[in-house]
Design an enzyme around this catalytic site. Structure first.
Site, mmCIF file in Angstrom:
data_model
loop_
_atom_site.group_PDB
_atom_site.id
_atom_site.type_symbol
_atom_site.label_atom_id
_atom_site.label_comp_id
_atom_site.label_asym_id
_atom_site.label_seq_id
_atom_site.Cartn_x
_atom_site.Cartn_y
_atom_site.Cartn_z
ATOM 1 N N HIS A 97 0.810 -1.222 0.000
ATOM 2 C CA HIS A 97 0.000 0.000 0.000
ATOM 3 C C HIS A 97 0.846 1.278 0.000
ATOM 4 C CE1 HIS A 97 -3.570 -2.314 0.173
ATOM 5 N NE2 HIS A 97 -3.614 -2.547 1.451
ATOM 6 N N HIS A 167 -10.297 0.980 1.181
ATOM 7 C CA HIS A 167 -10.091 -0.260 1.929
ATOM 8 C C HIS A 167 -11.212 -0.527 2.947
ATOM 9 C CE1 HIS A 167 -7.945 -3.508 3.866
ATOM 10 N NE2 HIS A 167 -6.893 -3.344 3.095
ATOM 11 N N GLU A 298 -11.611 -4.402 -2.581
ATOM 12 C CA GLU A 298 -10.744 -3.290 -2.976
ATOM 13 C C GLU A 298 -10.578 -3.287 -4.488
ATOM 14 O OE1 GLU A 298 -7.051 -3.834 -0.606
ATOM 15 O OE2 GLU A 298 -8.256 -5.247 0.516
HETATM 16 C C1 GLA Z 1 -3.713 -5.258 3.958
HETATM 17 C C2 GLA Z 1 -4.187 -5.683 2.585
HETATM 18 C C3 GLA Z 1 -5.066 -6.878 2.683
HETATM 19 C C4 GLA Z 1 -4.409 -7.957 3.531
HETATM 20 C C5 GLA Z 1 -3.931 -7.429 4.843
HETATM 21 C C6 GLA Z 1 -3.193 -8.499 5.572
HETATM 22 O O1 GLA Z 1 -4.802 -4.792 4.685
HETATM 23 O O2 GLA Z 1 -4.904 -4.674 1.939
HETATM 24 O O3 GLA Z 1 -5.334 -7.343 1.388
HETATM 25 O O4 GLA Z 1 -3.343 -8.533 2.831
HETATM 26 O O5 GLA Z 1 -3.103 -6.309 4.647
HETATM 27 O O6 GLA Z 1 -2.956 -8.081 6.882
#
Ligand code: GLA
Length: 331
Positions: A97, A167, A298
Site C-alpha cells: 500500500h 479499503h 478493494e
Molecule cells: C492489507 C491488505 C489486505 C491484507 C492485509 C493483511 O490490509 O490490503 O489485502 O493482505 O493487509 O494483513
C-alpha cells in the site's frame, strides 16, 4: 454536515463530514479520506472507529483511501521509463500500500462539501513514497440514488502510477454483528484469480476459479469454503486475493436474511477480496473487530501490476488527467 472527529496524537484536528439522501448516509473523515460509516436503511454496514484516535496508523486500513499504488509491489520497486523506482519495503522485502507513509494516515483537505457529497484533496510531492512526479489527487464521495460513488482523480507533472482504492470493510448484517460477517453471501463474476506466493505476491498465474474454493460465480457464504485445504487459502490465511474483473460489476455482497445487496461496479481491472483474516481492532461503539469480521472489496489494478507488463498497467503520463470510479449500490 461537518464536525470535529477528535485530535491526532500531535494535536491536529480531524474533521468528520456527513453526506446523505433519504435512505443512505455516509460519514467520511479528513484522516485518510476514510469512509467511517455507511448507513443503509439505518444499518451501519461499514467497519470504522468512533474518533480519529482509532484510525491513527491503523494497520487494517479501515475505510482508508490507499495510494499512489494500492496493494503489494514485489521487491519494493519497478521500472518506469527505463529507470528504477524504489519504494520503502514495509512487508518483508516488499512494499504494501505504498509504504509506511500511507495516504490513509494523513490529513486530507476538504475542497467541496454539499448535502450529498464531499471532496478531499491531497498534494503528493515528487518523491513522495518514492513515486515520481508532483501529484494532486482528489477523492469525491457522492451519494446518488441508491448508492455511494467514489471518484478518484489525479494529475502528475511526471509519468507516474495512479492505482487508488478504498479499503472499507463491509458487513451487511451491521458493523455491530461481527460474528455474522462470514455469513454474508458473495458473488464475483470474474473467472480468474491471482494465486500468490508465501509473501502475498502474485505468482503471475491467472487461475480459473472452476472447481476451486475461489468460485464465487454464484452466491455463496464467504465463510463456506474459506477453511478448505487449498494452497492459496492456506498461504494467505483465507481469501486475500485479486480477481480479474470480467465486466463493470466486480462483486455483489448479500445479506441472505434481509435480502440487502451491495453491487460494486468499477472501471478497475481487478478487485482484491480480503476476508479480514488478520483484523484486530476496536471499532464503533466498542465493538471488537476480530478475525474475519468484515470483507474488503478493494477495486484496483492487479497486485504488483507494475512488474507485470502483460497485465493492465497503472501508469499515467505527465500532465494527463486520470480518473477512476467505483460505485457501491444497494437494493
Ligand atoms: C492489507 C491488505 C489486505 C491484507 C492485509 C493483511 O490490509 O490490503 O489485502 O493482505 O493487509 O494483513
Amino acid at each position: 454536515m461537518e464536525k470535529t472527529f477528535g485530535k491526532l496524537a500531535d494535536g491536529r484536528q480531524a474533521r468528520l463530514y456527513t453526506i446523505e439522501n433519504g435512505r443512505l448516509r455516509a460519514k467520511v473523515t479528513s484522516y485518510g479520506a476514510s469512509l467511517v460509516s455507511l448507513f443503509v436503511d439505518g444499518v451501519d454496514v461499514c467497519l470504522g472507529c468512533d474518533d480519529v484516535s482509532g484510525y491513527e496508523c491503523n494497520g487494517s486500513y479501515l475505510g482508508a483511501v490507499v495510494g499512489r499504488n494500492a496493494n503489494r509491489t514485489g521487491g519494493a520497486g519497478f521500472e518506469l521509463n527505463g529507470e528504477r523506482v524504489t519504494l520503502p519495503a514495509n512487508e518483508g522485502k516488499n512494499n504494501l500500500h505504498s509504504g509506511p507513509d500511507s495516504w490513509g494516515w494523513r490529513l486530507w483537505e476538504m475542497t467541496a462539501h454539499t448535502e450529498n457529497s464531499v471532496t478531499l484533496a491531497i498534494h503528493s510531492p515528487h518523491g513522495d513514497q518514492g513515486f515520481p512526479g508532483n501529484a494532486d489527487v482528489t477523492v469525491t464521495y457522492c451519494i446518488e440514488n441508491d448508492g455511494l460513488t467514489i471518484t478518484y482523480r489525479g494529475v502528475s507533472d511526471r509519468d507516474t502510477v495512479f492505482n487508488l482504492t478504498n479499503h472499507a470493510y463491509f458487513n451487511l448484517f451491521g458493523q455491530d454483528k461481527p460474528e455474522r460477517a462470514m455469513d454474508q453471501e458473495l458473488m464475483v463474476p470474474g473467472e480468474l484469480f491471482c494465486p500468490d506466493d508465501a509473501e502475498n505476491i502474485p505468482t503471475g498465474e491467472l487461475r480459473h476459479v472452476e472447481g476451486t474454493p475461489f468460485d464465487f460465480r454464484t452466491f455463496k457464504p464467504i465463510g463456506r469454503d474459506i477453511g478448505m485445504d487449498y494452497e492459496p487459502l492456506i498461504l494467505q490465511g483465507g481469501y486475500d486475493h485479486n480477481f480479474v474483473n470480467s465486466g463493470k460489476v466486480c462483486a455483489v455482497l448479500r445479506n441472505p436474511e434481509t435480502g440487502l445487496t451491495m453491487t460494486v461496479t468499477t472501471d478497475c481491472p481487478g478487485v482484491q477480496v480480503y476476508a479480514g483474516n488478520f483484523l484486530d481492532n476496536t471499532g464503533k461503539g466498542g465493538v471488537y473487530y476480530g478475525k474475519r469480521t468484515g470483507v474488503a472489496l478493494e477495486t484496483q489494478f492487479y497486485p504488483n501490476a507494475v512488474n507485470h507488463p502483460e497485465w493492465p498497467q497503472p501508469f499515467v503520463k505527465a500532465g494527463e488527467p486520470w480518473q477512476s470510479v467505483t460505485r457501491y449500490a444497494f437494493e
